[in-house]
Design a protein around this motif. Sequence first.
Motif, PDB file in Angstrom:
ATOM      1  N   ALA A 144     -28.284   3.022   2.522  1.00 45.43           N
ATOM      2  CA  ALA A 144     -27.722   4.004   3.465  1.00 45.43           C
ATOM      3  C   ALA A 144     -26.726   4.921   2.754  1.00 45.43           C
ATOM      4  O   ALA A 144     -26.672   6.130   3.020  1.00 45.43           O
ATOM      5  CB  ALA A 144     -27.054   3.295   4.631  1.00 45.43           C
ATOM      6  N   TYR A 145     -25.938   4.357   1.838  1.00 48.00           N
ATOM      7  CA  TYR A 145     -25.002   5.181   1.074  1.00 48.00           C
ATOM      8  C   TYR A 145     -25.755   6.213   0.248  1.00 48.00           C
ATOM      9  O   TYR A 145     -25.425   7.410   0.266  1.00 48.00           O
ATOM     10  CB  TYR A 145     -24.158   4.300   0.149  1.00 48.00           C
ATOM     11  N   GLY A 146     -26.758   5.771  -0.482  1.00 46.23           N
ATOM     12  CA  GLY A 146     -27.513   6.694  -1.320  1.00 46.23           C
ATOM     13  C   GLY A 146     -28.207   7.778  -0.519  1.00 46.23           C
ATOM     14  O   GLY A 146     -28.238   8.947  -0.922  1.00 46.23           O
ATOM     15  N   ASP A 147     -28.765   7.391   0.618  1.00 47.77           N
ATOM     16  CA  ASP A 147     -29.450   8.357   1.479  1.00 47.77           C
ATOM     17  C   ASP A 147     -28.479   9.433   1.957  1.00 47.77           C
ATOM     18  O   ASP A 147     -28.757  10.638   1.835  1.00 47.77           O
ATOM     19  CB  ASP A 147     -30.062   7.619   2.675  1.00 47.77           C
ATOM     20  N   ALA A 148     -27.338   9.023   2.501  1.00 50.49           N
ATOM     21  CA  ALA A 148     -26.363   9.991   3.019  1.00 50.49           C
ATOM     22  C   ALA A 148     -25.764  10.826   1.900  1.00 50.49           C
ATOM     23  O   ALA A 148     -25.542  12.039   2.062  1.00 50.49           O
ATOM     24  CB  ALA A 148     -25.260   9.259   3.785  1.00 50.49           C
ATOM     25  N   LEU A 149     -25.504  10.205   0.746  1.00 49.41           N
ATOM     26  CA  LEU A 149     -24.969  10.956  -0.388  1.00 49.41           C
ATOM     27  C   LEU A 149     -25.967  12.015  -0.845  1.00 49.41           C
ATOM     28  O   LEU A 149     -25.584  13.156  -1.135  1.00 49.41           O
ATOM     29  CB  LEU A 149     -24.660  10.003  -1.542  1.00 49.41           C
ATOM     30  N   TRP A 194     -22.290  14.178   6.497  1.00 42.33           N
ATOM     31  CA  TRP A 194     -23.122  13.262   5.722  1.00 42.33           C
ATOM     32  C   TRP A 194     -22.292  12.537   4.661  1.00 42.33           C
ATOM     33  O   TRP A 194     -22.549  11.355   4.356  1.00 42.33           O
ATOM     34  CB  TRP A 194     -24.294  14.002   5.090  1.00 42.33           C
ATOM     35  N   SER A 195     -21.292  13.201   4.116  1.00 44.94           N
ATOM     36  CA  SER A 195     -20.394  12.545   3.175  1.00 44.94           C
ATOM     37  C   SER A 195     -19.646  11.396   3.855  1.00 44.94           C
ATOM     38  O   SER A 195     -19.481  10.309   3.271  1.00 44.94           O
ATOM     39  CB  SER A 195     -19.398  13.561   2.610  1.00 44.94           C
ATOM     40  N   GLU A 196     -19.209  11.627   5.089  1.00 47.67           N
ATOM     41  CA  GLU A 196     -18.528  10.566   5.838  1.00 47.67           C
ATOM     42  C   GLU A 196     -19.471   9.392   6.106  1.00 47.67           C
ATOM     43  O   GLU A 196     -19.065   8.226   6.029  1.00 47.67           O
ATOM     44  CB  GLU A 196     -17.988  11.122   7.158  1.00 47.67           C
ATOM     45  N   ARG A 197     -20.725   9.679   6.420  1.00 45.99           N
ATOM     46  CA  ARG A 197     -21.700   8.604   6.624  1.00 45.99           C
ATOM     47  C   ARG A 197     -21.847   7.758   5.364  1.00 45.99           C
ATOM     48  O   ARG A 197     -21.976   6.529   5.436  1.00 45.99           O
ATOM     49  CB  ARG A 197     -23.062   9.185   7.009  1.00 45.99           C
ATOM     50  N   GLN A 246     -18.851   5.488   5.071  1.00 46.57           N
ATOM     51  CA  GLN A 246     -18.899   4.418   6.081  1.00 46.57           C
ATOM     52  C   GLN A 246     -19.889   3.320   5.694  1.00 46.57           C
ATOM     53  O   GLN A 246     -19.662   2.145   5.966  1.00 46.57           O
ATOM     54  CB  GLN A 246     -19.268   5.003   7.443  1.00 46.57           C
ATOM     55  N   ALA A 247     -20.983   3.705   5.038  1.00 47.75           N
ATOM     56  CA  ALA A 247     -21.989   2.719   4.640  1.00 47.75           C
ATOM     57  C   ALA A 247     -21.427   1.726   3.631  1.00 47.75           C
ATOM     58  O   ALA A 247     -21.908   0.578   3.551  1.00 47.75           O
ATOM     59  CB  ALA A 247     -23.210   3.431   4.049  1.00 47.75           C
ATOM     60  N   LEU A 248     -20.422   2.123   2.879  1.00 49.51           N
ATOM     61  CA  LEU A 248     -19.852   1.241   1.857  1.00 49.51           C
ATOM     62  C   LEU A 248     -18.984   0.141   2.449  1.00 49.51           C
ATOM     63  O   LEU A 248     -18.565  -0.775   1.720  1.00 49.51           O
ATOM     64  CB  LEU A 248     -19.023   2.062   0.861  1.00 49.51           C
ATOM     65  N   ALA A 249     -18.720   0.185   3.749  1.00 43.53           N
ATOM     66  CA  ALA A 249     -17.860  -0.821   4.377  1.00 43.53           C
ATOM     67  C   ALA A 249     -18.440  -2.225   4.245  1.00 43.53           C
ATOM     68  O   ALA A 249     -17.695  -3.215   4.196  1.00 43.53           O
ATOM     69  CB  ALA A 249     -17.641  -0.481   5.849  1.00 43.53           C
ATOM     70  N   SER A 250     -19.773  -2.340   4.183  1.00 44.36           N
ATOM     71  CA  SER A 250     -20.422  -3.645   4.088  1.00 44.36           C
ATOM     72  C   SER A 250     -20.708  -4.065   2.650  1.00 44.36           C
ATOM     73  O   SER A 250     -21.332  -5.097   2.410  1.00 44.36           O
ATOM     74  CB  SER A 250     -21.742  -3.633   4.878  1.00 44.36           C
ATOM     75  N   VAL A 251     -20.263  -3.252   1.702  1.00 39.58           N
ATOM     76  CA  VAL A 251     -20.492  -3.533   0.283  1.00 39.58           C
ATOM     77  C   VAL A 251     -19.286  -4.284  -0.275  1.00 39.58           C
ATOM     78  O   VAL A 251     -18.150  -4.012   0.120  1.00 39.58           O
ATOM     79  CB  VAL A 251     -20.723  -2.201  -0.474  1.00 39.58           C
ATOM     80  N   PRO A 252     -19.496  -5.265  -1.173  1.00 32.72           N
ATOM     81  CA  PRO A 252     -18.375  -6.043  -1.711  1.00 32.72           C
ATOM     82  C   PRO A 252     -17.255  -5.188  -2.268  1.00 32.72           C
ATOM     83  O   PRO A 252     -17.497  -4.133  -2.868  1.00 32.72           O
ATOM     84  CB  PRO A 252     -19.034  -6.874  -2.827  1.00 32.72           C
ATOM     85  N   ASP A 253     -16.022  -5.639  -2.047  1.00 33.00           N
ATOM     86  CA  ASP A 253     -14.850  -4.927  -2.556  1.00 33.00           C
ATOM     87  C   ASP A 253     -14.883  -4.942  -4.084  1.00 33.00           C
ATOM     88  O   ASP A 253     -15.055  -5.991  -4.707  1.00 33.00           O
ATOM     89  CB  ASP A 253     -13.581  -5.614  -2.050  1.00 33.00           C
ATOM     90  N   HIS A 254     -14.736  -3.772  -4.671  1.00 31.37           N
ATOM     91  CA  HIS A 254     -14.840  -3.659  -6.131  1.00 31.37           C
ATOM     92  C   HIS A 254     -14.267  -2.294  -6.523  1.00 31.37           C
ATOM     93  O   HIS A 254     -14.428  -1.325  -5.782  1.00 31.37           O
ATOM     94  CB  HIS A 254     -16.319  -3.757  -6.548  1.00 31.37           C
TER      95      HIS A 254
END
Length: 333
Positions: A207-212, A301-304, A307-315
């Motif tokens: 989802a991050y890649g798609d929106a980016l 779309w940048s905001e989307r 937001q998609a990164l919220a479920s990605v491990p903290d790093h």
Amino acid sequence: MSLDDPSAKPHDRLQLALSDDLSAVNSLISDRMASEHAPRIPEVTRHLVEAGGKRVRPMLTLAAARICGYEGPYHVHLAATVEFIHTATLLHDDVVDESAQRRGRPAANLLWDNKSSVLVGDYLFARSFQLMTETGRLDVLRVLSDAAATIAEGEVLQLTAAQDLGTNEDIYLQVVRGKTAALFSAATQVGGMIADADEQVVNSLFAYGDALGVSFQIADDVLDYAGVATQTGKNIGDDFRERKLTLPLIKAVAKADAQERVFWMRVIEKGDQRDGDLEHALALLDKHYALSAARTDALEWSERAKQALASVPDHPIRDMLRDLADYVVARLN
């Protein structure tokens, strides 16, 4: 430059954080673009690969793999695969679009010829499939091969939609998701998959890649009319001259009165472009606030993406990906 330098651009900080991996990717690209029997292949490929591209797509694969804790060697193969697919599409695009410039340099089809650009692009596609099979992961092969097919489908759809005033924003988004965002989303997705990340994390990376990718393309389409040629590497108004109905034009056509519509039909559908037409087109974009509206879409779309990164491990690299989503649209300021 250091990783915590607040003045550094996000992709520069990503390059620094992934420097060892990127060196391995560059070595693999150099090795695999060689050809014993056809020296023109590395000549053409080197012209484009070494022209100063930011390696954003392969960095997305490397970043996703690192965020998910991957320690193996195959993220390098996948990153090189992504770059080969991207380079192949650029070679083909410049032939289709009859482009004069790419990354601020003469397009390969001008320095050599269309036949060389098409055939070398085909070679790079073949090389990309060789690379991805070396991972031994059928699931990864499926994602990247699907992305390659989707990119081609998006390019063909653009052929029929780009000069049709009936093209609306939904069709535009379908084209963009095909020709641009498909490789962004595949790049991040396979980075998580090679690390055997949880399905939710892999889906979030997709989802991050798609929106980016969508945000990136909209920003590029705006910059075609509002950018600076020395910064974008393209001539201002190239999309207009190539009769491409990108988002700014679609928004202006949607608000056009009868007289304006006659103008758009002449310059886009019929291809009858005259001196002063680009300036008139820019005036119409300004009249209907088309560029500012497209900028707003790019920001959304940048905001989307963030937001998609919220479920990605903290790093720390995840934070750089958030900053990258901001940077994509910061070019529009």
